[in-house]
Design an enzyme around this catalytic site. Structure first.
Site, PDB file in Angstrom:
ATOM      1  N   ASN A 489      -3.940 -12.726   6.786  1.00  0.00           N
ATOM      2  CA  ASN A 489      -3.045 -13.358   5.822  1.00  0.00           C
ATOM      3  C   ASN A 489      -1.862 -12.429   5.578  1.00  0.00           C
ATOM      4  OD1 ASN A 489      -1.735 -14.486   3.644  1.00  0.00           O
ATOM      5  ND2 ASN A 489      -3.629 -15.193   2.694  1.00  0.00           N
ATOM      6  N   ASP A 490      -0.774 -12.700   6.285  1.00  0.00           N
ATOM      7  CA  ASP A 490       0.434 -11.890   6.181  1.00  0.00           C
ATOM      8  C   ASP A 490       0.933 -11.753   4.751  1.00  0.00           C
ATOM      9  OD1 ASP A 490       1.194 -11.057   8.739  1.00  0.00           O
ATOM     10  OD2 ASP A 490       1.972 -13.042   9.241  1.00  0.00           O
ATOM     11  N   CYS A 491       0.527 -12.673   3.928  1.00  0.00           N
ATOM     12  CA  CYS A 491       1.108 -12.743   2.585  1.00  0.00           C
ATOM     13  C   CYS A 491       0.245 -12.106   1.511  1.00  0.00           C
ATOM     14  CB  CYS A 491       1.412 -14.191   2.240  1.00  0.00           C
ATOM     15  SG  CYS A 491       2.583 -14.903   3.407  1.00  0.00           S
ATOM     16  N   GLN A 506       6.053  -7.314   3.667  1.00  0.00           N
ATOM     17  CA  GLN A 506       5.120  -6.710   4.618  1.00  0.00           C
ATOM     18  C   GLN A 506       5.464  -5.267   4.941  1.00  0.00           C
ATOM     19  OE1 GLN A 506       6.188  -9.988   5.159  1.00  0.00           O
ATOM     20  NE2 GLN A 506       4.189 -10.694   4.475  1.00  0.00           N
TER      21      GLN A 506
END
Ligand code: GLC
Ligand code: GLC
Length: 818
Positions: A489-491, A506
């Site tokens: 989950n990049d977020c 990020q």
């Protein structure tokens, strides 16, 4: 396979031809297709919008496309037909003159758009021939009327000045650099060819032309748009030569057709590279030999049709490697055609170019490309092999990896860097999946660079060991993996606290020490760590297998001790050591990712954890449109959680149905033997089952979207970001391997279905290591799981593993569940 056609508001599936047929040009969003599968690619919408590029959508863009334009999808390869005073476009756009008939057929690597007006029909077949760097547009123009007609035909393409980002920003330079050449029926685009570029583009037609235009303003007329070109209204071209500004390519052709007569025109839009010392035939005049030879390969309909047949044969062969025949026509359609097609496109593009990805933002993702491969490897294993070696070469010596790399250079992207701590283990997944499919253990001995530095190369196997060790060396205070900048989950940015709107969530990691831990990576480590152990055993590396096993056991113990919340798995620990994804929280009490990975890995199954976790998913996360990512969604920005809480509730990573991870839950359900629920989740998001939601969904009804708005959204059920998503590969694995249950193993093909109890039977034809397995599965006792009897070529065998056969052999398999 039944080739039933179901009528819809906007179109229907034509399974016999492997096409989706659009009958209404005003689709809720442009519905696109991809042409090309190795180097030259085009995106084409149902109204002929889109663009072409060579290998890299940012650095080698041939034609211009304005994203986020008004109206949507403006710009493409356009034709204008002028019949008396009436001008119209066969693809409806850009003129948007009402057609008497319109049809767009998106097929496997080709699109055919047909328009009819006042008894004149224009049908254009668009495709990229295999191994060629060009788009072919074969137009058939037919006069269906009772009178002789003289028609005026204008083609249109607008050149991009190669670097797509620069093309949309650097106007002080770009308005002065544009250059073209016109010779016979070919229009050459040679901007920057006079200096460092070794490539130019061309747009040609296989007939004499009666004129042309190459300057956009002259073609359109000042202040006009594509829907009001001045040359078309005046009915004649201006033979303009562009000097700077915006170069275009438009051929003008006059054609007289008797009643019932047809004529074909072959247009080709291509890319040519030349050796630096052979660029010119005369000062400032392009050496055209290579271009003309290329054009000559497609200068007749017969040549075009031969190339088209090669393309369709190619796809028919690819799609014969896994074929399910069941009484459920939607299942057959999804598995046999569209899901595999999307796997190929996603494998080719990663996340780089779609109608939601502008082609200038991102390269190939490390995690994305590894995952895309698992749904693609059975199609073209050689390309999967090459991709694995490319990806692995962007790994760092400590086992971590560049998060992205550029497809043109194959080098890691330094601007983004690494520290996404889920990255390393995806390589273990893709490599073990590849070896199981192909039996090609030799890949493990290939020397592979680190950080693209060949002097540091080790075997690919050593890369996997370093991936594994990266996790064991980077554990936090609960014995769980440190998350770094983010995991899958990049977020979820737990080590980045940001109040500055212009910084990235990020890459602005600012919590020194990076204390936050990820339960998703912990589950991933157990799941793929077990694959690593199995690989070591296959290789006779017993000591390494033992060493790895002790780490995996320890991780399982940490998860059970520190990551179980009572009814589900926690999601993470934050930078201050607080739990995330707990019933004690006010918002986002439960997240999907850790439930997915921990249940797929069967962690705590003996203690009821898997069953409880999946019950909680069903209770809190599942809804009519799929399974949401977290619940209840965040209602405010939480600096300590990052980008996830920036999205309004129900969208994207904040309570959206992030389709990529729905199959993790489907697979988790099959671990428990819950075929009914696994399949129900499958049908909730599988495109073929959404016929009643097409309008709501908006995006293409034949492919998965990355996200469907979740139950807490203002517009639940509305999809976005179609085509390029890990959803395609994972759903394909879930349905074909875990539900239909045909799974490659090192020493054979495993048959272990987990299906809805009411299914009576189905058949799978699977090509595996060159042999063909015809597998007939029957379910007389109405169970979900369990192979009672297995007969292979007349002989009963124990267990559920079909043995390997020589290439070219056929195995007739009968399976009885019970
Ligand atoms: C996007 C990214 C993928 C990521 C996912 C969840 O699809 O491409 O890498 O895992 O979002 O944030
Ligand atoms: C994920 C998200 C995407 C975001 C990216 C970087 O891929 O899906 O929305 O742009 O992460 O933040």
């Amino acid at each position: 396979m039944t080739a039933q056609v179901t009528e819809k508001e906007y179109g229907f599936f034509d399974d016999a031809n492997k096409e989706y047929v659009i009958t209404e040009p005003r689709t809720p969003y442009p519905w696109i297709n991809y042409l090309g599968d190795t180097a030259f690619f085009s995106l084409i919408s149902n109204t002929a919008g889109g663009y072409s590029f060579y290998k890299d959508a940012k650095f080698r863009r041939l034609t211009r496309y304005r994203y986020n334009n008004v109206p949507v999808d403006t710009g493409g390869r356009y034709f204008y037909v002028k019949d008396g005073d009436v001008a119209w476009s066969p693809s409806w756009k850009p003129l948007k003159v009402e057609l008497d008939q319109y049809e767009c057929r998106h097929g496997m690597g080709y699109t055919r758009i047909t328009g009819k007006k006042n008894d004149v029909e224009s049908s254009v077949l668009f495709f990229v021939p295999q191994g060629e760097n060009l788009e072919v547009q074969q137009m058939t123009l037919t006069n269906h009327s009772a009178v002789t007609k003289t028609l005026k035909l204008f083609s249109f393409a607008e050149w991009c000045l190669w670097n797509a980002e620069d093309d949309m920003t650097n106007f002080q330079r770009n308005f002065s650099t544009g250059q073209v050449e016109v010779k016979d029926s070919v229009i050459y685009h040679k901007t920057e060819y006079r200096e460092r570029r070794d490539h130019f583009a061309f747009y040609s037609v296989n007939t004499d032309i009666q004129g042309f235009d190459t300057d956009r303003d002259t073609f359109l007329g000042e202040y006009n748009s594509f829907d009001t070109p001045e040359v078309v209204s005046q009915g004649k071209p201006n033979n303009s030569i562009a000097h700077g500004w915006s170069p275009i390519a438009s051929h003008y052709i006059e054609v007289t057709l008797e009643p019932g007569e047809s004529r074909d025109f072959v247009f080709t839009l291509g890319y040519i590279e030349m050796p630096l010392d052979d660029k010119w035939e005369a000062p400032a005049v392009i050496n055209k030999t290579k271009a003309l030879a290329t054009i000559a390969r497609f200068d007749t309909v017969a040549k075009v049709q031969a190339a088209f047949k090669k393309l369709t044969d190619y796809w028919n062969n690819l799609l014969s490697k896994y074929v399910v025949e069941s009484s459920d026509e939607r299942l057959n359609r999804g598995v046999n055609i569209w899901n595999q097609y999307q796997n190929m496109v996603t494998f080719n593009m990663s996340r780089s170019a779609s109608f939601f990805e502008s082609g200038i933002g991102r390269g190939m993702g490390f995690r994305d490309s590894n995952q895309d491969l698992i749904g693609f490897v059975h199609l073209v294993p050689e390309r999967a092999r090459e991709r694995i070696l490319d990806i692995a070469a962007t790994q760092f010596e400590d086992g971590s990896a560049y998060h992205q790399y550029q497809p043109l250079t194959k080098r890691g992207n330094a601007a983004v860097g690494g520290n996404f701590n889920d990255d390393p283990m995806w390589l273990v997944q893709s490599v073990t999946v590849y070896v199981k499919e192909t039996g090609d253990f030799s890949i493990l001995e290939e020397p592979v660079a680190y950080d693209n530095d060949v002097s540091k190369a080790t075997s690919l196997f050593e890369h996997l060991t370093r991936s594994f060790n990266f996790i064991t060396r980077n554990l936090g205070e609960h014995g769980l993996p440190l998350i770094g900048r983010a995991d899958w989950n990049d977020c979820l940015n737990l080590n980045c606290f940001s109040m500055e709107p212009n910084e990235s969530f990020q890459t602005t990691e600012n919590k020194a020490g990076g204390r936050a831990e990820s339960v998703m990576i912990a589950g991933q480590f157990v799941l793929f760590g077990n694959d690593y152990i199995e690989l070591c055993q296959q290789l006779g590396k017993a000591d390494e297998a033992d060493r790895a096993r002790s780490h995996v056991k320890a991780m399982e113990a940490s998860i059970k001790a520190n990551a179980w919340d009572g009814e589900w798995f926690l999601r993470a620990y934050d930078a201050t050591g607080q739990k995330i994804g707990t019933n004690e929280a006010d918002e986002s009490k439960i997240f999907i990712e850790s439930q997915g990975f921990c249940t797929m890995a069967g962690i705590g199954i003996e203690d009821g954890m898997v069953a409880k976790s999946l019950e909680s998913v069903n209770k809190y996360l599942a809804c009519d449109y799929g399974i949401v990512l977290n619940y209840p969604a965040f209602t405010t920005y939480r600096i300590e959680y990052g980008e996830i809480s920036t999205y309004p509730q129900g969208y994207k990573e904040n309570g959206g149905i992030f389709c990529h991870n729905n199959p993790w839950i489907m697979i988790g359900e099959t671990v428990l033997g819950n075929g009914d629920r696994a399949f129900e989740y499958y049908t909730k998001i599988a495109p073929a089952y959404q016929d009643d939601k097409v309008k709501l969904h908006k995006t293409e009804p034949y492919v998965y979207a990355q996200m469907i708005a979740g139950k807490e959204a203002a517009t639940p059920g509305q999809a976005k970001n179609s085509w390029l998503t890990g959803t395609a590969a994972w759903n394909y694995v879930a349905i074909t391997q875990h539900i239909l249950g045909i799974k490659p193993q090192y020493n054979g093909l495993q048959v272990d279905p987990c299906i809805p109890k009411h299914w009576a039977d189905y058949k799978v034809t699977r090509e595996f290591r060159g042999a063909t397995y015809n597998i007939q599965i029957s379910n007389p006792n109405g169970v979900s799981k369990g192979v009672k009897q297995l007969i292979v070529n007349g002989e009963t065998i124990q267990g559920n593993l079909l043995p390997l056969f020589e290439s070219g052999q056929t195995a007739d398999v009968s399976v009885v569940l019970g």
